[in-house]
Design an enzyme around this catalytic site. Structure first.
Site, PDB file in Angstrom:
ATOM      1  N   GLY A 531       0.826  -1.196   0.000  1.00 42.25           N
ATOM      2  CA  GLY A 531       0.000   0.000   0.000  1.00 42.25           C
ATOM      3  C   GLY A 531       0.858   1.242   0.000  1.00 42.25           C
ATOM      4  O   GLY A 531       2.067   1.195   0.213  1.00 42.25           O
ATOM      5  N   VAL A 538       3.798   1.253   2.454  1.00 38.89           N
ATOM      6  CA  VAL A 538       3.578   0.181   3.416  1.00 38.89           C
ATOM      7  C   VAL A 538       4.030  -1.134   2.809  1.00 38.89           C
ATOM      8  O   VAL A 538       3.697  -1.445   1.658  1.00 38.89           O
ATOM      9  CB  VAL A 538       2.086   0.093   3.791  1.00 38.89           C
ATOM     10  CG1 VAL A 538       1.893  -0.907   4.913  1.00 38.89           C
ATOM     11  CG2 VAL A 538       1.554   1.445   4.191  1.00 38.89           C
ATOM     12  N   ASP A 646      -9.496  11.946   9.089  1.00 39.12           N
ATOM     13  CA  ASP A 646      -9.427  11.337   7.758  1.00 39.12           C
ATOM     14  C   ASP A 646     -10.189  10.009   7.749  1.00 39.12           C
ATOM     15  O   ASP A 646      -9.683   8.989   7.325  1.00 39.12           O
ATOM     16  CB  ASP A 646      -7.980  11.154   7.299  1.00 39.12           C
ATOM     17  CG  ASP A 646      -7.878  11.059   5.777  1.00 39.12           C
ATOM     18  OD1 ASP A 646      -8.889  11.339   5.090  1.00 39.12           O
ATOM     19  OD2 ASP A 646      -6.797  10.702   5.279  1.00 39.12           O
TER      20      ASP A 646
END
Ligand SMILES: *[C@@H]1O[C@H](CO)[C@@H](O)[C@H](O)[C@H]1NC(C)=O
Ligand SMILES: *[C@@H]1O[C@H](CO)[C@@H](O)[C@H](O)[C@H]1NC(C)=O
Ligand SMILES: *[C@@H]1O[C@H](CO)[C@@H](O)[C@H](O)[C@H]1NC(C)=O
Ligand SMILES: *[C@@H]1O[C@H](CO)[C@@H](O)[C@H](O)[C@H]1NC(C)=O
Ligand SMILES: *[C@@H]1O[C@H](CO)[C@@H](O)[C@H](O)[C@H]1NC(C)=O
Ligand SMILES: *[C@@H]1O[C@H](CO)[C@@H](O)[C@H](O)[C@H]1NC(C)=O
Ligand SMILES: *[C@@H]1O[C@H](CO)[C@@H](O)[C@H](O)[C@H]1NC(C)=O
Ligand SMILES: *[C@@H]1O[C@H](CO)[C@@H](O)[C@H](O)[C@H]1NC(C)=O
Ligand SMILES: *[C@@H]1O[C@H](CO)[C@@H](O)[C@H](O)[C@H]1NC(C)=O
Ligand SMILES: *[C@@H]1O[C@H](CO)[C@@H](O)[C@H](O)[C@H]1NC(C)=O
Ligand SMILES: *[C@@H]1O[C@H](CO)[C@@H](O)[C@H](O)[C@H]1NC(C)=O
Ligand SMILES: *[C@@H]1O[C@H](CO)[C@@H](O)[C@H](O)[C@H]1NC(C)=O
Length: 833
Positions: A531, A538, A646
């Site tokens: 990711g 990641v 978020d």
């Protein structure tokens, strides 16, 4: 798609003249292809008379069995060309397949694609305009479009008079006395139909894979002992035997009958056959197929589709784990059907195990054998292995190391014996986790040949890495680097007091410090990216048997103390609905964070991806409740109030039980409890931003707004801002406003939620809760704890909600839908991943 396609008479439309012969009439009824043809007939694989199926498959029928039309929507055998799904017009197989016909005998296009029961050219597909010819000399020949020879029955000169597709599905070349000269039943591919047989030496060979129709390496063959299954080559390894009794040895054939697979003995044709495998008796058309995963499945026709009925090998292979391809090469199958890879040396690649360092015969340096604890292998008798008897374990291992083609060794000893039997294997398929409780007279050990990574790794026992069917998707918690330095941290002072503060004492529950080298190794040198977030990439990793997500923060110019205090704060937040931080690394300019890995990835994939099976009501409700609990903890449960800022489906991760956890505190502001409001620069993700960003007074109610958007998305199965929708439906909030005013909220609900009708009241309540969260005036929105009460049915949704969800006064929130182009400065926003 629903209309029926009548077949044109193939002798008119599809038959071209053979070079030497003349065209002969083939059937009185000009509408249907005949079941037979004489010599000197030829056919072109052309589009003139084709049937196109819903999945893009194309069938061109040359011969149709006489049983077609016996009843409506019943399958019948057809012979011809078949391509697809999603036919590219370059890869047609010539063969026999089961098509669905109506009572007039027409092939029905609105039906499942044809099932191939036999094919001539699975390794050499032919394109449009290929030709099939039954020559004057009696040879059935297939040529490619450019005239290249592809396949033939090699029967020229054998007095062939014609070709016929029998009602059994057997394609027969017969002579002038109607005796068969050549039969497709004598050359089986991967399917048995009732009445079809396997004589000794004949085999059913599975496709290379579900998506590759070429011959694979797995086959089931008939021999003097019965049926046996093999996988691999150089040499093949036996994975099951269905034996026949001694009296049936030297059998003549094994035949698939209605209700059994039976062996017919050779000597006494009078004696009745021996039933080897009992099968359910079918009321309709059926077939057995050997598939690339090693299974042998019986399928039957049920009204309008093919359904799996029975695992033929059920009696001989107890569990899914015992199949050689259960988890792919090197995969380890556990009782629950879960697959893992021998870790450190292997990584998961879709559903396979892939070596981190591939072994080559040239580079023999650093090659070693490692033991896989508590596993066993299907190939118990060592067929296909080099077997050494009465050797010691070290001799067994050096035997494998000395032989380049050896990939694994299996060593078996009697308990308390030092010498045992050594099996050297040139190919390794799936291993099984051993049920250790079973006492045995034997000790067995499995070793695989690997390239040593470094000493440090070698001293650890090989670990296992689990993967589900889904992909492990990334975790992007803690993009700490983005947090701007507004000094609100209580913990800051404490950290400063620690002079050399480059570590947090490793107390239980506190994040652990890793060295950069350690994380490099655990992530296989950062090779497996899962990711990417705003603040870093990641990677998948493995630490002490646990899958982890390692986030490598980019361009960090942060002071050590700040980083550490943030790590400490985030690391000290524990809640079942928040993704856990396991550790961190701070070394030179490296800044890394280690998180628990969530095997089902992020929520967006499950809610928006049509490929995934849709969630039912209960799952949706649970995910919403999990998110609410996580947020409630951040807002009200911590020592410091934490606003996430978020909230979006990409930041909601799901574990293997589909428990939802919040991730990515990267944009979180730590808000002192006493200061209820804090000014801050705009950040978050378009589509989830609360309107008060315009007025710059941001509180935790901004999270409540984003939460409301997520609830709407989960219930409606689409993104708030969806550019693939028509202009008027692009923005979900605008739809909501219209539907709420017209009392048509149910129209918006995800139609794929099948049990919606059963829960329509709960669904409506959830929609009203979402609308409450979406109130433009942040003061009118509920707190997270109130939301939790509503979700737990302990409180009601406020009445008199404001049905304005769209700000029209602002150009920034164009029609209430903040889109990328509207942003004042996109640099402070995190884009969706
Ligand atoms: C094949 O030839 C035989 C005799 O030559 C004829 O009786 C029969 O009708 C032909 N069949 C077809 C399908 O043309
Ligand atoms: C097949 O042959 C027909 C007639 O000769 C021609 O029009 C068509 O383009 C050919 N198709 C291909 C794919 O070559
Ligand atoms: C026919 O003969 C060719 C060449 O001799 C051979 O490659 C092919 O396998 C044979 N076909 C069959 C069906 O036996
Ligand atoms: C069948 O063919 C053979 C030669 O191929 C011929 O001798 C025989 O007479 C034919 N029989 C019939 C019934 O036509
Ligand atoms: C299909 O499998 C065959 C045999 O394993 C292989 O040679 C071929 O490359 C595969 N084709 C594709 C498209 O993967
Ligand atoms: C194997 O290939 C055939 C075509 O020869 C195809 O119709 C069939 O679906 C494939 N079987 C499996 C199990 O994928
Ligand atoms: C199978 O074997 C039996 C016994 O020998 C025999 O009667 C039968 O015809 C054989 N079937 C096939 C298709 O070879
Ligand atoms: C199989 O046998 C059963 C009972 O003997 C019979 O009812 C059924 O029609 C048969 N099925 C087929 C496909 O022949
Ligand atoms: C056949 O279809 C019917 C109706 O859809 C279903 O009830 C039945 O369970 C199916 N049978 C099998 C064996 O799947
Ligand atoms: C065990 O095997 C080794 C060779 O690998 C041999 O030298 C030794 O005699 C064997 N010991 C026994 C007890 O068989
Ligand atoms: C193996 O040795 C142990 C200890 O020497 C003994 O207790 C045990 O009974 C032995 N097991 C067998 C199967 O001989
Ligand atoms: C073998 O391992 C050592 C470290 O143990 C490493 O320095 C060396 O490059 C490796 N050699 C090969 C060929 O991989």
């Amino acid at each position: 798609m629903q209309q029926l396609h009548a077949l044109l008479f193939c002798a008119v439309a599809g038959v071209i003249l053979a070079a030497s012969g003349s065209l002969r009439a083939q059937r009185l009824d000009p509408k249907l292809p005949s079941s037979a043809a004489n010599t000197s007939t030829s056919w072109t694989n052309s589009a003139d008379d084709q049937i196109r199926y819903g999945d893009g498959s194309v069938a061109r029928v040359v011969l149709l069995s006489d049983s077609a039309g016996a009843s409506n929507d019943a399958p019948a055998f057809a012979c011809g060309f078949l391509c697809g799904p999603a036919c590219d017009h370059r890869s047609f197989l010539f063969g026999v397949f089961l098509v669905t016909t109506n009572s007039a005998g027409d092939v029905v296009a609105a039906a499942p694609r044809p099932v191939t029961v036999w094919s001539a050219n699975r390794d050499r597909p032919v394109p449009d305009n290929a030709t099939l010819q039954l020559t004057d000399a009696g040879d059935l020949v297939l040529h490619s479009a450019d005239g290249a020879f592809v396949w033939s029955t090699n029967t020229s000169g054998l007095a062939v008079a014609g070709v016929r597709l029998a009602d059994s599905g057997d394609l027969v070349l017969f002579d002038n006395r109607s005796f068969p000269v050549w039969q497709s039943f004598d050359h089986p591919t991967d399917v048995l139909v009732p009445g079809q047989y396997l004589r000794p030496g004949m085999r059913l060979t599975a496709n290379a894979s579900a998506a590759n129709v070429s011959e694979g390496s797995l086959y089931v063959s008939a021999g003097n002992d019965g049926l046996s299954g093999f996988v691999g080559h150089d040499p093949p390894q036996l994975y099951f035997t269905a034996p026949v009794s001694n009296s049936m040895k030297l059998l003549a054939n094994i035949t698939f009958l209605n209700g059994s697979i039976s062996a017919f003995g050779q000597s006494s044709s009078s004696s009745s056959p021996e039933i080897m495998i009992s099968l359910p008796v079918a009321r309709s058309v059926q077939f057995i197929r050997v598939e690339s995963d090693g299974h042998m499945r019986l399928y039957g026709w049920n009204l309008s589709s093919w359904v799996f009925i029975h695992e033929v090998l059920h009696k001989y292979i107890a569990g899914d784990c015992e199949y050689p391809m259960a988890c792919g090469s090197y995969g380890i199958c556990s009782g629950a059907g879960r697959c893992s890879c021998p870790a450190t040396y292997f990584r998961r690649a879709s559903l396979r195990c892939e070596p981190i360092n591939p072994i080559s015969c040239q580079n023999t340096k650093n090659i070693t054998m490692v033991k896989l604890p508590d596993v066993t292998y299907f190939n118990y008798d060592g067929s296909g292995a080099i077997v050494h008897d009465k050797v010691t374990q070290p001799d067994c291992l050096s035997g494998c190391l000395a032989n380049c083609s050896c990939k694994a060794a299996y060593f078996k000893t009697r308990v308390n014996d030092t010498n045992g039997t050594c099996f050297l294997q040139s190919q390794l398929f799936s291993l099984q986790e051993l049920q250790t409780a079973v006492p045995s007279l034997y000790n067995s050990e499995a070793f695989i040949k690997v390239v040593q990574i470094i000493k440090f790794a070698m001293s650890r026992p090989p670990m296992k890495k689990t993967f589900g069917t889904g992909m492990l998707i990334g975790i992007t918690i803690g993009s700490v680097a983005l947090i701007l330095s507004i000094a609100l941290l209580i913990t800051m002072r404490k950290c400063r007091q620690r002079e050399d503060g480059d570590h947090i004492e490793h107390l239980p529950g506190m994040p652990r410090k890793f060295s950069f080298e350690e994380l490099k190794l655990s992530t296989w040198d950062f090779s497996k990216k899962i990711g990417e977030g705003a603040s870093g990439i990641v990677f998948e990793g493995m630490i002490e048997n646990e899958s982890v997500a390692v986030k490598r923060l980019e361009s960090v110019a942060r002071r050590k103390e700040e980083f550490l205090s943030e790590v400490q704060t985030i690391g000290s937040i524990h809640h079942v609905n928040l993704v856990r931080m396991i550790g961190y690394c701070i070394e030179k300019s490296h800044r890394l964070l280690v998180y628990e890995c969530m095997s089902n990835g992020s929520l967006d994939r499950w809610v928006f991806d049509e490929q995934e099976s849709p969630f039912d009501w209960r799952t949706r409700h649970k995910i919403v409740s999990d998110v609410a609990r996580g947020l409630c903890y951040l807002h009200e449960g911590c020592r410091q109030r934490i606003v996430h800022l978020d909230i979006k489906p990409q930041n909601i991760l799901l574990d293997d039980q589909f428990n939802a956890k919040l991730s990515d505190f990267g944009l979180a502001k730590l808000v002192d409890r006493d200061k209820s409001r804090v000014m801050t620069r705009m950040r978050g993700t378009p589509g989830y931003l609360a309107p008060e960003w315009l007025t710059s007074t941001i509180t935790e109610k901004a999270d409540v707004y984003s939460f409301g958007v997520v609830v709407m998305e989960v219930m409606c199965g689409r993104r708030n801002l969806d550019h693939s929708q028509p202009e008027e439906a692009f923005c979900l909030m605008r739809l909501l406003q219209e539907n709420a005013r017209n009392d048509k909220l149910l129209d918006m609900i995800d139609r794929r939620m099948e049990d919606m009708q059963l829960h329509s009241e709960d669904v409506m309540r959830m929609m009203r809760l979402a609308m409450w969260c979406l109130q433009l005036d942040s003061n009118r929105r509920p707190s997270m704890s109130t939301i939790l009460k509503v979700l737990e049915d302990a409180s009601a949704v406020q009445e008199n909600l404001d049905f304005n969800f769209v700000i029209t006064s602002s150009s920034i929130f164009r029609e209430g839908c903040l889109d990328e182009s509207d942003l004042p400065s996109s640099s402070v926003l995190s884009g969706p991943r």
